[in-house]
Write a protein that holds these residues in place. Structure first.
Motif, PDB file in Angstrom:
ATOM      1  N   ARG A  44       2.625  18.063   6.620  1.00 62.43           N
ATOM      2  CA  ARG A  44       2.615  17.926   5.358  1.00 62.43           C
ATOM      3  C   ARG A  44       2.136  16.512   4.768  1.00 62.43           C
ATOM      4  NH1 ARG A  44       7.413  19.672   1.064  1.00 62.43           N
ATOM      5  NH2 ARG A  44       6.271  20.161  -0.709  1.00 62.43           N
ATOM      6  N   HIS A  45       1.412  16.688   3.859  1.00 62.71           N
ATOM      7  CA  HIS A  45       0.706  15.485   3.401  1.00 62.71           C
ATOM      8  C   HIS A  45      -0.056  14.465   4.342  1.00 62.71           C
ATOM      9  CE1 HIS A  45       2.633  16.395  -0.443  1.00 62.71           C
ATOM     10  NE2 HIS A  45       3.956  16.335   0.399  1.00 62.71           N
ATOM     11  N   LYS A  46      -0.598  15.130   5.498  1.00 65.49           N
ATOM     12  CA  LYS A  46      -1.159  14.707   6.536  1.00 65.49           C
ATOM     13  C   LYS A  46      -0.242  13.654   7.146  1.00 65.49           C
ATOM     14  CE  LYS A  46      -5.571  13.455   5.509  1.00 65.49           C
ATOM     15  NZ  LYS A  46      -6.803  13.504   5.070  1.00 65.49           N
ATOM     16  N   LYS A  47       1.012  13.833   7.122  1.00 66.16           N
ATOM     17  CA  LYS A  47       2.050  13.022   8.164  1.00 66.16           C
ATOM     18  C   LYS A  47       1.922  13.199   9.460  1.00 66.16           C
ATOM     19  CE  LYS A  47       6.617  11.193   8.008  1.00 66.16           C
ATOM     20  NZ  LYS A  47       8.097  11.604   7.362  1.00 66.16           N
ATOM     21  N   PRO A  48       1.744  12.574  10.299  1.00 70.90           N
ATOM     22  CA  PRO A  48       1.999  12.951  11.580  1.00 70.90           C
ATOM     23  C   PRO A  48       3.559  13.295  12.008  1.00 70.90           C
ATOM     24  CG  PRO A  48       1.821  10.419  11.634  1.00 70.90           C
ATOM     25  CD  PRO A  48       1.635  11.112  10.086  1.00 70.90           C
ATOM     26  N   PHE A  49       3.495  14.265  12.738  1.00 71.19           N
ATOM     27  CA  PHE A  49       4.840  14.713  13.553  1.00 71.19           C
ATOM     28  C   PHE A  49       4.587  15.202  15.216  1.00 71.19           C
ATOM     29  CE2 PHE A  49       3.345  18.948  12.303  1.00 71.19           C
ATOM     30  CZ  PHE A  49       3.796  19.696  13.216  1.00 71.19           C
ATOM     31  N   LYS A  50       5.515  15.274  15.634  1.00 74.38           N
ATOM     32  CA  LYS A  50       5.458  15.619  17.261  1.00 74.38           C
ATOM     33  C   LYS A  50       5.898  17.146  17.447  1.00 74.38           C
ATOM     34  CE  LYS A  50       6.274  11.001  19.147  1.00 74.38           C
ATOM     35  NZ  LYS A  50       4.922  10.951  19.261  1.00 74.38           N
TER      36      LYS A  50
END
Length: 183
Positions: A44-50
Protein backbone atom coordinates in the motif's frame (compact mmCIF):
# COMPACT_ATOMS: atom_id res chain seq x y z
CA UNK A 1 -15.21 -3.24 8.79
CA UNK A 2 -13.20 -5.13 6.16
CA UNK A 3 -9.97 -4.65 8.15
CA UNK A 4 -11.63 -6.19 11.21
CA UNK A 5 -12.81 -9.16 9.14
CA UNK A 6 -9.26 -9.51 7.75
CA UNK A 7 -7.75 -9.59 11.25
CA UNK A 8 -10.25 -12.06 12.69
CA UNK A 9 -10.11 -14.32 9.60
CA UNK A 10 -6.31 -14.32 9.45
CA UNK A 11 -6.02 -15.03 13.17
CA UNK A 12 -8.55 -17.87 13.04
CA UNK A 13 -7.01 -19.21 9.83
CA UNK A 14 -3.55 -19.37 11.40
CA UNK A 15 -4.97 -20.80 14.63
CA UNK A 16 -6.93 -23.61 12.98
CA UNK A 17 -4.66 -24.29 10.01
CA UNK A 18 -1.38 -24.52 11.93
CA UNK A 19 -1.29 -28.33 11.51
CA UNK A 20 -1.50 -27.92 7.71
CA UNK A 21 1.17 -25.19 7.81
CA UNK A 22 3.42 -27.45 9.91
CA UNK A 23 2.99 -30.51 7.67
CA UNK A 24 3.64 -28.50 4.48
CA UNK A 25 6.70 -26.93 6.10
CA UNK A 26 8.12 -30.34 7.02
CA UNK A 27 7.40 -31.84 3.58
CA UNK A 28 8.85 -28.68 2.03
CA UNK A 29 12.17 -29.30 3.78
CA UNK A 30 12.41 -32.59 1.89
CA UNK A 31 11.27 -30.96 -1.37
CA UNK A 32 13.56 -27.91 -1.57
CA UNK A 33 15.38 -27.68 1.76
CA UNK A 34 13.80 -24.24 2.20
CA UNK A 35 9.99 -24.47 2.45
CA UNK A 36 9.26 -20.82 3.17
CA UNK A 37 9.59 -18.22 0.43
CA UNK A 38 9.98 -14.56 1.41
CA UNK A 39 10.08 -11.88 -1.25
CA UNK A 40 9.93 -8.10 -1.17
CA UNK A 41 6.75 -6.81 -2.83
CA UNK A 42 5.06 -3.50 -3.48
CA UNK A 43 2.50 -2.73 -0.78
CA UNK A 44 0.00 0.00 0.00
CA UNK A 45 1.28 3.46 -0.99
CA UNK A 46 4.13 1.57 -2.76
CA UNK A 47 5.72 0.77 0.59
CA UNK A 48 7.85 -2.40 0.44
CA UNK A 49 6.92 -5.40 2.55
CA UNK A 50 8.07 -9.01 2.79
CA UNK A 51 5.47 -11.39 1.36
CA UNK A 52 5.53 -14.89 2.88
CA UNK A 53 4.48 -17.99 0.92
CA UNK A 54 5.31 -21.66 0.71
CA UNK A 55 8.08 -22.23 -1.81
CA UNK A 56 6.78 -23.78 -5.03
CA UNK A 57 9.89 -23.38 -7.18
CA UNK A 58 13.46 -24.53 -6.78
CA UNK A 59 15.61 -22.34 -4.54
CA UNK A 60 17.79 -21.07 -7.41
CA UNK A 61 14.85 -19.72 -9.47
CA UNK A 62 15.34 -16.12 -10.58
CA UNK A 63 13.16 -13.53 -8.82
CA UNK A 64 10.73 -12.63 -11.61
CA UNK A 65 6.96 -12.53 -12.00
CA UNK A 66 5.48 -16.04 -12.18
CA UNK A 67 4.47 -15.70 -15.83
CA UNK A 68 8.15 -15.15 -16.70
CA UNK A 69 9.44 -18.17 -14.75
CA UNK A 70 10.11 -21.51 -16.34
CA UNK A 71 7.71 -24.37 -15.65
CA UNK A 72 10.72 -26.60 -15.00
CA UNK A 73 11.39 -24.51 -11.87
CA UNK A 74 8.20 -25.75 -10.19
CA UNK A 75 8.71 -28.71 -7.87
CA UNK A 76 6.26 -31.61 -7.60
CA UNK A 77 5.13 -30.39 -4.19
CA UNK A 78 5.00 -26.85 -5.61
CA UNK A 79 2.61 -27.90 -8.37
CA UNK A 80 0.26 -29.40 -5.78
CA UNK A 81 0.52 -26.34 -3.52
CA UNK A 82 -0.25 -23.98 -6.43
CA UNK A 83 -3.17 -26.06 -7.68
CA UNK A 84 -4.76 -26.20 -4.21
CA UNK A 85 -3.68 -22.60 -3.39
CA UNK A 86 -2.14 -23.87 -0.14
CA UNK A 87 1.03 -21.97 -1.08
CA UNK A 88 -0.88 -18.77 -0.24
CA UNK A 89 -1.72 -19.72 3.38
CA UNK A 90 1.38 -18.14 4.99
CA UNK A 91 0.17 -14.79 3.65
CA UNK A 92 -2.38 -14.85 6.46
CA UNK A 93 0.57 -13.61 8.53
CA UNK A 94 0.91 -10.62 6.15
CA UNK A 95 -2.83 -9.97 6.56
CA UNK A 96 -2.59 -10.13 10.36
CA UNK A 97 0.33 -7.66 10.30
CA UNK A 98 -1.71 -5.21 8.21
CA UNK A 99 0.48 -5.44 5.11
CA UNK A 100 -2.20 -7.21 3.10
CA UNK A 101 -5.94 -7.85 3.00
CA UNK A 102 -7.67 -11.10 2.11
CA UNK A 103 -9.08 -9.29 -0.94
CA UNK A 104 -7.19 -6.73 -3.00
CA UNK A 105 -4.82 -6.37 -5.94
CA UNK A 106 -2.07 -9.00 -5.93
CA UNK A 107 1.20 -7.44 -4.78
CA UNK A 108 3.74 -7.12 -7.56
CA UNK A 109 7.52 -7.01 -7.62
CA UNK A 110 9.39 -3.71 -7.76
CA UNK A 111 10.92 -4.72 -11.12
CA UNK A 112 7.51 -4.84 -12.85
CA UNK A 113 7.82 -1.28 -14.10
CA UNK A 114 4.99 -1.37 -16.66
CA UNK A 115 2.51 -2.71 -14.09
CA UNK A 116 3.64 -0.15 -11.50
CA UNK A 117 3.08 2.67 -13.99
CA UNK A 118 -0.39 1.39 -14.93
CA UNK A 119 -1.39 0.90 -11.29
CA UNK A 120 -0.01 4.34 -10.35
CA UNK A 121 -2.18 5.98 -13.00
CA UNK A 122 -5.30 4.25 -11.65
CA UNK A 123 -4.39 4.79 -7.96
CA UNK A 124 -4.38 1.06 -7.20
CA UNK A 125 -1.66 1.47 -4.55
CA UNK A 126 -4.02 3.38 -2.28
CA UNK A 127 -5.37 0.08 -0.92
CA UNK A 128 -3.71 -2.91 0.72
CA UNK A 129 -2.72 -5.66 -1.70
CA UNK A 130 -4.64 -8.89 -1.29
CA UNK A 131 -4.36 -12.64 -1.44
CA UNK A 132 -7.21 -12.80 -3.95
CA UNK A 133 -9.46 -10.50 -5.93
CA UNK A 134 -11.34 -9.92 -9.15
CA UNK A 135 -8.29 -10.47 -11.37
CA UNK A 136 -7.45 -13.80 -9.75
CA UNK A 137 -10.96 -15.23 -10.06
CA UNK A 138 -11.14 -13.89 -13.65
CA UNK A 139 -7.85 -15.58 -14.70
CA UNK A 140 -6.08 -12.26 -15.31
CA UNK A 141 -2.45 -12.39 -14.28
CA UNK A 142 0.53 -10.03 -14.35
CA UNK A 143 1.39 -10.83 -17.97
CA UNK A 144 -1.18 -8.22 -19.08
CA UNK A 145 -0.28 -5.15 -16.97
CA UNK A 146 -2.83 -2.71 -18.42
CA UNK A 147 -5.73 -5.16 -18.17
CA UNK A 148 -4.67 -6.20 -14.67
CA UNK A 149 -4.45 -2.59 -13.44
CA UNK A 150 -7.85 -1.78 -14.98
CA UNK A 151 -9.38 -4.87 -13.37
CA UNK A 152 -7.84 -3.97 -10.01
CA UNK A 153 -9.19 -0.41 -10.26
CA UNK A 154 -12.67 -1.74 -11.12
CA UNK A 155 -12.53 -4.12 -8.13
CA UNK A 156 -11.49 -1.29 -5.79
CA UNK A 157 -14.26 1.01 -7.06
CA UNK A 158 -16.90 -1.71 -6.64
CA UNK A 159 -15.63 -3.08 -3.29
CA UNK A 160 -18.30 -3.87 -0.72
CA UNK A 161 -18.77 -6.57 1.90
CA UNK A 162 -20.74 -8.53 -0.70
CA UNK A 163 -17.97 -8.44 -3.33
CA UNK A 164 -15.30 -9.05 -0.67
CA UNK A 165 -16.96 -12.32 0.33
CA UNK A 166 -17.78 -13.16 -3.30
CA UNK A 167 -14.07 -13.14 -4.24
CA UNK A 168 -13.15 -15.23 -1.20
CA UNK A 169 -15.86 -17.81 -1.93
CA UNK A 170 -14.88 -17.98 -5.62
CA UNK A 171 -11.23 -18.49 -4.67
CA UNK A 172 -11.94 -21.19 -2.08
CA UNK A 173 -14.29 -22.97 -4.50
CA UNK A 174 -11.56 -23.14 -7.15
CA UNK A 175 -12.18 -20.18 -9.48
CA UNK A 176 -9.11 -18.73 -11.13
CA UNK A 177 -5.71 -20.17 -11.78
CA UNK A 178 -3.53 -17.65 -9.93
CA UNK A 179 -0.29 -16.47 -11.43
CA UNK A 180 0.55 -18.57 -14.45
CA UNK A 181 3.90 -20.05 -15.33
CA UNK A 182 4.70 -20.47 -19.03
CA UNK A 183 4.84 -24.13 -20.06
Amino acid sequence: MIRLIDIVSAFLGLLFLWPVLLVVTIIGFFDTGSPIFVQQRVGRHKKPFKLVKFRTMSVDTQSVASHLASASSITKLGAFLRKTKIDELPQLWNVLKGEMSLVGPRPNLFNQFELIAERDTLRVYEVRPGITGLAQVSDIDMSTPKLLAETDARMIADMSLKTYFKYIIKTVSGSGQGDRVKY
